[in-house]
Design a protein around this motif. Structure first.
Motif, mmCIF file in Angstrom:
data_model
loop_
_atom_site.group_PDB
_atom_site.id
_atom_site.type_symbol
_atom_site.label_atom_id
_atom_site.label_comp_id
_atom_site.label_asym_id
_atom_site.label_seq_id
_atom_site.Cartn_x
_atom_site.Cartn_y
_atom_site.Cartn_z
ATOM 1 N N THR A 1 3.175 9.213 -52.618
ATOM 2 C CA THR A 1 1.850 9.507 -52.388
ATOM 3 C C THR A 1 1.616 10.796 -52.643
ATOM 4 O O THR A 1 2.303 11.671 -51.884
ATOM 5 N N GLN A 2 0.497 10.998 -53.231
ATOM 6 C CA GLN A 2 0.170 12.502 -53.324
ATOM 7 C C GLN A 2 -1.175 12.645 -52.592
ATOM 8 O O GLN A 2 -2.318 11.748 -52.949
ATOM 9 N N GLU A 3 -1.437 13.515 -51.745
ATOM 10 C CA GLU A 3 -2.341 13.730 -50.987
ATOM 11 C C GLU A 3 -3.909 14.124 -51.750
ATOM 12 O O GLU A 3 -5.033 13.983 -51.351
ATOM 13 N N LEU A 4 -3.590 15.044 -52.554
ATOM 14 C CA LEU A 4 -4.599 15.367 -53.579
ATOM 15 C C LEU A 4 -5.154 14.432 -54.701
ATOM 16 O O LEU A 4 -4.299 14.164 -55.426
ATOM 17 N N SER A 5 -6.175 13.791 -54.434
ATOM 18 C CA SER A 5 -6.658 12.721 -55.379
ATOM 19 C C SER A 5 -6.850 13.443 -56.738
ATOM 20 O O SER A 5 -6.942 14.333 -56.861
ATOM 21 N N ASP A 6 -6.529 12.431 -57.798
ATOM 22 C CA ASP A 6 -6.691 12.738 -59.163
ATOM 23 C C ASP A 6 -8.124 13.406 -59.454
ATOM 24 O O ASP A 6 -8.076 14.238 -60.266
ATOM 25 N N GLU A 7 -9.090 12.677 -58.701
ATOM 26 C CA GLU A 7 -10.534 13.054 -59.081
ATOM 27 C C GLU A 7 -10.596 14.485 -58.364
ATOM 28 O O GLU A 7 -11.344 15.562 -59.227
ATOM 29 N N ASN A 8 -10.309 15.090 -57.250
ATOM 30 C CA ASN A 8 -10.431 16.316 -56.744
ATOM 31 C C ASN A 8 -9.500 17.259 -57.579
ATOM 32 O O ASN A 8 -10.114 18.403 -57.679
ATOM 33 N N ARG A 9 -8.362 16.980 -57.990
ATOM 34 C CA ARG A 9 -7.463 17.865 -58.756
ATOM 35 C C ARG A 9 -8.402 18.154 -60.237
ATOM 36 O O ARG A 9 -8.505 19.222 -60.565
ATOM 37 N N LYS A 10 -8.972 17.251 -60.758
ATOM 38 C CA LYS A 10 -9.713 17.382 -62.132
ATOM 39 C C LYS A 10 -10.992 18.279 -61.749
ATOM 40 O O LYS A 10 -11.483 19.115 -62.435
ATOM 41 N N ILE A 11 -11.691 18.223 -60.579
ATOM 42 C CA ILE A 11 -12.666 18.953 -60.157
ATOM 43 C C ILE A 11 -12.458 20.381 -60.084
ATOM 44 O O ILE A 11 -13.102 21.355 -60.430
ATOM 45 N N LEU A 12 -11.426 20.521 -59.314
ATOM 46 C CA LEU A 12 -10.621 21.922 -59.089
ATOM 47 C C LEU A 12 -10.551 22.646 -60.349
ATOM 48 O O LEU A 12 -11.013 23.741 -60.661
ATOM 49 N N GLU A 13 -9.552 22.028 -61.163
ATOM 50 C CA GLU A 13 -9.381 22.368 -62.509
ATOM 51 C C GLU A 13 -10.421 22.690 -63.299
ATOM 52 O O GLU A 13 -10.688 23.836 -64.038
ATOM 53 N N GLY A 14 -11.512 21.986 -63.019
ATOM 54 C CA GLY A 14 -12.744 21.960 -64.090
ATOM 55 C C GLY A 14 -13.355 23.228 -63.656
ATOM 56 O O GLY A 14 -14.380 23.862 -64.332
ATOM 57 N N GLN A 15 -13.398 23.737 -62.377
ATOM 58 C CA GLN A 15 -14.172 24.947 -61.815
ATOM 59 C C GLN A 15 -13.135 26.198 -61.978
ATOM 60 O O GLN A 15 -13.529 27.105 -61.441
ATOM 61 N N GLY A 16 -11.995 26.115 -62.600
ATOM 62 C CA GLY A 16 -11.082 26.940 -62.716
ATOM 63 C C GLY A 16 -9.955 27.292 -61.735
ATOM 64 O O GLY A 16 -9.388 28.497 -61.961
ATOM 65 N N VAL A 17 -9.934 26.521 -61.110
ATOM 66 C CA VAL A 17 -8.759 26.698 -59.914
ATOM 67 C C VAL A 17 -7.571 26.098 -60.555
ATOM 68 O O VAL A 17 -7.499 25.049 -61.392
ATOM 69 N N ARG A 18 -6.424 27.074 -60.391
ATOM 70 C CA ARG A 18 -5.128 26.469 -60.839
ATOM 71 C C ARG A 18 -4.527 25.715 -59.869
ATOM 72 O O ARG A 18 -4.810 26.155 -58.603
ATOM 73 N N VAL A 19 -3.777 24.374 -60.097
ATOM 74 C CA VAL A 19 -3.417 23.632 -58.889
ATOM 75 C C VAL A 19 -1.986 23.565 -59.209
ATOM 76 O O VAL A 19 -1.535 23.085 -60.311
ATOM 77 N N LEU A 20 -0.981 23.877 -58.385
ATOM 78 C CA LEU A 20 0.257 23.625 -58.099
ATOM 79 C C LEU A 20 0.885 22.756 -57.180
ATOM 80 O O LEU A 20 0.513 22.890 -56.008
ATOM 81 N N THR A 21 1.488 21.790 -57.625
ATOM 82 C CA THR A 21 2.016 20.883 -56.677
ATOM 83 C C THR A 21 3.463 21.033 -56.930
ATOM 84 O O THR A 21 4.059 20.748 -57.877
ATOM 85 N N ALA A 22 4.270 21.592 -55.932
ATOM 86 C CA ALA A 22 5.671 21.911 -56.020
ATOM 87 C C ALA A 22 6.413 21.576 -54.688
ATOM 88 O O ALA A 22 5.754 21.461 -53.663
ATOM 89 N N GLN A 23 7.913 21.451 -54.824
ATOM 90 C CA GLN A 23 8.397 21.286 -53.428
ATOM 91 C C GLN A 23 8.419 22.593 -52.674
ATOM 92 O O GLN A 23 8.316 23.767 -52.909
ATOM 93 N N HIS A 24 8.297 22.666 -51.366
ATOM 94 C CA HIS A 24 8.224 23.696 -50.494
ATOM 95 C C HIS A 24 9.345 24.379 -50.651
ATOM 96 O O HIS A 24 10.504 24.010 -50.698
ATOM 97 N N ALA A 25 9.138 25.610 -50.771
ATOM 98 C CA ALA A 25 10.309 26.777 -50.860
ATOM 99 C C ALA A 25 11.288 26.598 -49.370
ATOM 100 O O ALA A 25 12.443 26.944 -49.742
ATOM 101 N N PHE A 26 10.640 26.289 -48.361
ATOM 102 C CA PHE A 26 11.470 26.482 -47.182
ATOM 103 C C PHE A 26 11.850 24.789 -46.774
ATOM 104 O O PHE A 26 11.963 24.534 -45.379
ATOM 105 N N GLY A 27 11.760 23.725 -47.628
ATOM 106 C CA GLY A 27 11.999 22.375 -46.897
ATOM 107 C C GLY A 27 12.129 21.613 -47.978
ATOM 108 O O GLY A 27 11.680 20.457 -48.103
ATOM 109 N N GLY A 28 13.266 21.730 -49.199
ATOM 110 C CA GLY A 28 13.613 20.800 -50.078
ATOM 111 C C GLY A 28 14.977 20.041 -49.699
ATOM 112 O O GLY A 28 14.718 19.244 -48.961
ATOM 113 N N VAL A 29 15.870 20.359 -50.419
ATOM 114 C CA VAL A 29 17.211 19.635 -50.162
ATOM 115 C C VAL A 29 17.686 19.823 -49.019
ATOM 116 O O VAL A 29 18.151 19.126 -48.181
#
Length: 194
Positions: free
Chosen positions: A77-105
């Motif tokens: 499950t991804q909390e950021l919907s594909d629709e909102n990601r596309k809207i943000l990117e369309g407005q010039g926002v770079r979106v990063l989805t990545a593992q938390h630096a302090f909470g992975g393995v």
């Protein structure tokens, strides 16, 4: 500024949380303009805070929105919907989805073996400054690891306590493998009570 130092005003919120989002965004924007900072990191789960940042920054700053990793709340499950990601990117926002630096393995080890690892111990130590400060530092590591910010240029990074943003810091980012090279330059705002 004189040769010995300078004064900077920090906004101390009386409580932590989303109620401080508008003020935090405004303070971050104002300080970015004063210092000619071009990039601001914004945590966002659903996109709400990133959309507020777009409005608050008037298209003058590069926004890098950082989301929870897929599976953070529940598997696949991804909390950021594909629709909102596309809207943000369309407005010039770079979106990063990545593992938390302090909470992975390390978090997996805690969940499985009931023992904490170094990354989560660092996270708990940073929370003595508030959840938002910990988040802002973590975002800077994640963005540097993804190559979205340089480690030799100061940026502003925002963080929050569950929803919205209540903390803003000026910092010099570092890659997570060089965590101790990260330097917090200024606290722009944060909760005094948390």
């Amino acid at each position: 500024m004189d040769s010995a130092g300078y004064d900077s005003i920090c906004r101390w919120h009386l409580k932590a949380g989303e109620l401080n989002s508008a003020t935090t965004l405004r303070k971050a924007y104002d300080r970015a303009r004063e210092l000619s900072i071009k990039k601001i990191l914004v945590p966002t789960c659903t996109g709400k805070t990133a959309f507020a940042a777009i409005e608050a920054f008037h298209g003058e700053l590069e926004i890098i929105a950082i989301t929870h990793v897929t599976g953070f709340l529940k598997p696949d499950t991804q909390e950021l919907s594909d629709e909102n990601r596309k809207i943000l990117e369309g407005q010039g926002v770079r979106v990063l989805t990545a593992q938390h630096a302090f909470g992975g393995v390390g978090r997996a080890v805690r969940n499985k073996l009931a023992t904490y690892q170094v990354d989560e111990i660092i996270a708990f130590a940073l929370r003595i400054f508030g959840q938002g400060t910990k988040v802002a530092i973590e975002l800077a590591l994640m963005a540097a690891d993804a190559g979205l910010v340089r480690t030799d240029e100061d940026i502003i990074s925002l963080g929050g306590s569950s929803h919205g943003v209540d903390s803003a810091i000026l910092l010099k980012p570092a890659n997570s493998s060089h965590f101790f090279d990260l330097k917090v330059r200024e606290v722009i705002c944060k909760p005094a009570q948390f």
